[in-house]
Motif scaffolding. Structure first.
Motif, mmCIF file in Angstrom:
data_model
loop_
_atom_site.group_PDB
_atom_site.id
_atom_site.type_symbol
_atom_site.label_atom_id
_atom_site.label_comp_id
_atom_site.label_asym_id
_atom_site.label_seq_id
_atom_site.Cartn_x
_atom_site.Cartn_y
_atom_site.Cartn_z
ATOM 1 N N VAL A 291 0.474 -1.106 0.505
ATOM 2 C CA VAL A 291 0.269 0.115 -0.422
ATOM 3 C C VAL A 291 0.154 1.033 0.321
ATOM 4 O O VAL A 291 -0.073 1.976 -0.192
ATOM 5 C CB VAL A 291 -1.136 0.093 1.139
ATOM 6 N N ARG A 292 1.995 1.369 0.811
ATOM 7 C CA ARG A 292 2.588 2.306 0.689
ATOM 8 C C ARG A 292 3.730 2.529 -0.623
ATOM 9 O O ARG A 292 3.593 3.653 -1.123
ATOM 10 C CB ARG A 292 4.039 2.038 1.971
ATOM 11 N N ASN A 293 4.009 1.756 -1.607
ATOM 12 C CA ASN A 293 4.690 1.351 -2.520
ATOM 13 C C ASN A 293 3.454 2.438 -3.686
ATOM 14 O O ASN A 293 4.025 3.252 -4.255
ATOM 15 C CB ASN A 293 5.339 0.275 -2.955
ATOM 16 N N LYS A 294 2.337 1.993 -3.647
ATOM 17 C CA LYS A 294 1.133 2.527 -4.673
ATOM 18 C C LYS A 294 0.734 4.214 -4.164
ATOM 19 O O LYS A 294 0.659 5.042 -5.259
ATOM 20 C CB LYS A 294 -0.334 1.667 -4.177
ATOM 21 N N LEU A 295 0.957 3.918 -2.786
ATOM 22 C CA LEU A 295 0.575 5.395 -2.389
ATOM 23 C C LEU A 295 2.347 6.170 -3.396
ATOM 24 O O LEU A 295 2.113 7.042 -3.607
ATOM 25 C CB LEU A 295 0.781 5.520 -1.168
ATOM 26 N N VAL A 296 2.859 5.784 -2.821
ATOM 27 C CA VAL A 296 4.518 6.676 -3.054
ATOM 28 C C VAL A 296 4.016 6.788 -4.872
ATOM 29 O O VAL A 296 4.271 7.534 -5.319
ATOM 30 C CB VAL A 296 5.567 5.824 -2.903
ATOM 31 N N ASP A 297 3.972 6.015 -5.872
ATOM 32 C CA ASP A 297 3.829 5.702 -6.842
ATOM 33 C C ASP A 297 2.941 6.969 -7.175
ATOM 34 O O ASP A 297 2.670 7.687 -8.021
ATOM 35 C CB ASP A 297 3.311 4.141 -7.213
ATOM 36 N N ALA A 298 1.345 7.125 -6.770
ATOM 37 C CA ALA A 298 0.855 8.010 -6.706
ATOM 38 C C ALA A 298 1.202 9.193 -6.481
ATOM 39 O O ALA A 298 0.371 9.965 -8.123
ATOM 40 C CB ALA A 298 -0.758 7.653 -6.033
ATOM 41 N N TYR A 299 1.572 9.402 -5.428
ATOM 42 C CA TYR A 299 2.645 10.480 -5.375
ATOM 43 C C TYR A 299 2.925 11.503 -6.458
ATOM 44 O O TYR A 299 3.028 12.391 -7.187
ATOM 45 C CB TYR A 299 2.958 10.755 -3.917
ATOM 46 N N GLN A 300 3.692 10.370 -7.033
ATOM 47 C CA GLN A 300 5.210 11.036 -7.817
ATOM 48 C C GLN A 300 4.126 11.138 -9.569
ATOM 49 O O GLN A 300 4.855 11.832 -9.989
ATOM 50 C CB GLN A 300 6.430 9.833 -8.107
ATOM 51 N N GLU A 301 3.644 9.762 -9.595
ATOM 52 C CA GLU A 301 2.396 10.460 -10.818
ATOM 53 C C GLU A 301 2.223 12.062 -10.626
ATOM 54 O O GLU A 301 2.271 12.308 -11.259
ATOM 55 C CB GLU A 301 1.644 9.335 -11.194
ATOM 56 N N VAL A 302 0.992 12.122 -9.397
ATOM 57 C CA VAL A 302 0.590 13.668 -9.578
ATOM 58 C C VAL A 302 2.182 14.348 -9.807
ATOM 59 O O VAL A 302 1.468 15.688 -10.349
ATOM 60 C CB VAL A 302 -0.038 13.519 -8.256
ATOM 61 N N MET A 303 2.463 14.613 -9.279
ATOM 62 C CA MET A 303 3.791 15.426 -9.036
ATOM 63 C C MET A 303 4.543 15.720 -10.832
ATOM 64 O O MET A 303 4.993 16.841 -11.253
ATOM 65 C CB MET A 303 5.381 15.534 -8.220
ATOM 66 N N ARG A 304 4.257 14.565 -11.173
ATOM 67 C CA ARG A 304 4.358 14.615 -12.939
ATOM 68 C C ARG A 304 3.758 15.196 -13.863
ATOM 69 O O ARG A 304 4.045 15.698 -14.932
ATOM 70 C CB ARG A 304 5.317 13.728 -13.221
ATOM 71 N N MET A 305 2.922 15.443 -13.621
ATOM 72 C CA MET A 305 1.962 15.676 -13.840
ATOM 73 C C MET A 305 1.748 17.311 -14.075
ATOM 74 O O MET A 305 2.097 17.963 -13.831
ATOM 75 C CB MET A 305 0.469 15.926 -13.205
ATOM 76 N N GLN A 306 1.948 17.904 -15.680
ATOM 77 C CA GLN A 306 1.908 19.773 -15.857
ATOM 78 C C GLN A 306 0.645 19.896 -15.510
ATOM 79 O O GLN A 306 -0.517 19.795 -15.450
ATOM 80 C CB GLN A 306 2.353 19.784 -17.391
ATOM 81 N N ILE A 307 0.407 21.524 -15.431
ATOM 82 C CA ILE A 307 0.003 22.719 -15.317
ATOM 83 C C ILE A 307 -0.900 23.045 -15.978
ATOM 84 O O ILE A 307 -0.018 23.247 -16.866
ATOM 85 C CB ILE A 307 0.308 23.055 -14.170
#
Length: 108
Positions: free
Chosen positions: A92-108
């Motif tokens: 679960v922690r790994n999935k949360l970190v992956d999701a956080y990294q994916e959100v941080m890679r999004m361009q605004i």
């Protein structure tokens, strides 16, 4: 004998799945609007994993001291439950970190 032990372990796993912290929001994990509070659910899950690990540690120590009524099979099951619950929490922690990294890679 072994069939009985397997059936008992399966029953315990089903009970844990039905009543565990991941089965639904506990009353203290719900915010004022009736929605689950993610941080409270996560803290509750971490607490549940810690509790399982503490129980396994206590049973292991009891078995090592040779206390009567401590069965090796029960100790092994408790240790395996602790291992599986920790591994699930880690995933679960790994999935949360992956999701956080994916959100941080999004361009605004």
């Amino acid at each position: 004998m072994i069939q009985n032990d397997i059936a008992q372990v399966l029953a315990q796993m089903r009970n844990l799945a039905a009543t565990g912290p991941w089965s639904g929001a506990a009353p203290d994990a719900v915010d004022g609007a009736g929605k689950p509070d993610f941080s409270a659910l996560l803290a509750q899950s971490i607490g549940a994993v810690d509790g399982v690990q503490q129980q396994a540690r206590q049973m292991t120590e009891q078995f090592q001291r040779g206390e009567p009524g401590t069965d090796l099979a029960q100790v092994m099951v408790a240790m395996e439950k602790a291992s599986v619950s920790f591994e699930a929490l880690k995933q679960v922690r790994n999935k949360l970190v992956d999701a956080y990294q994916e959100v941080m890679r999004m361009q605004i």
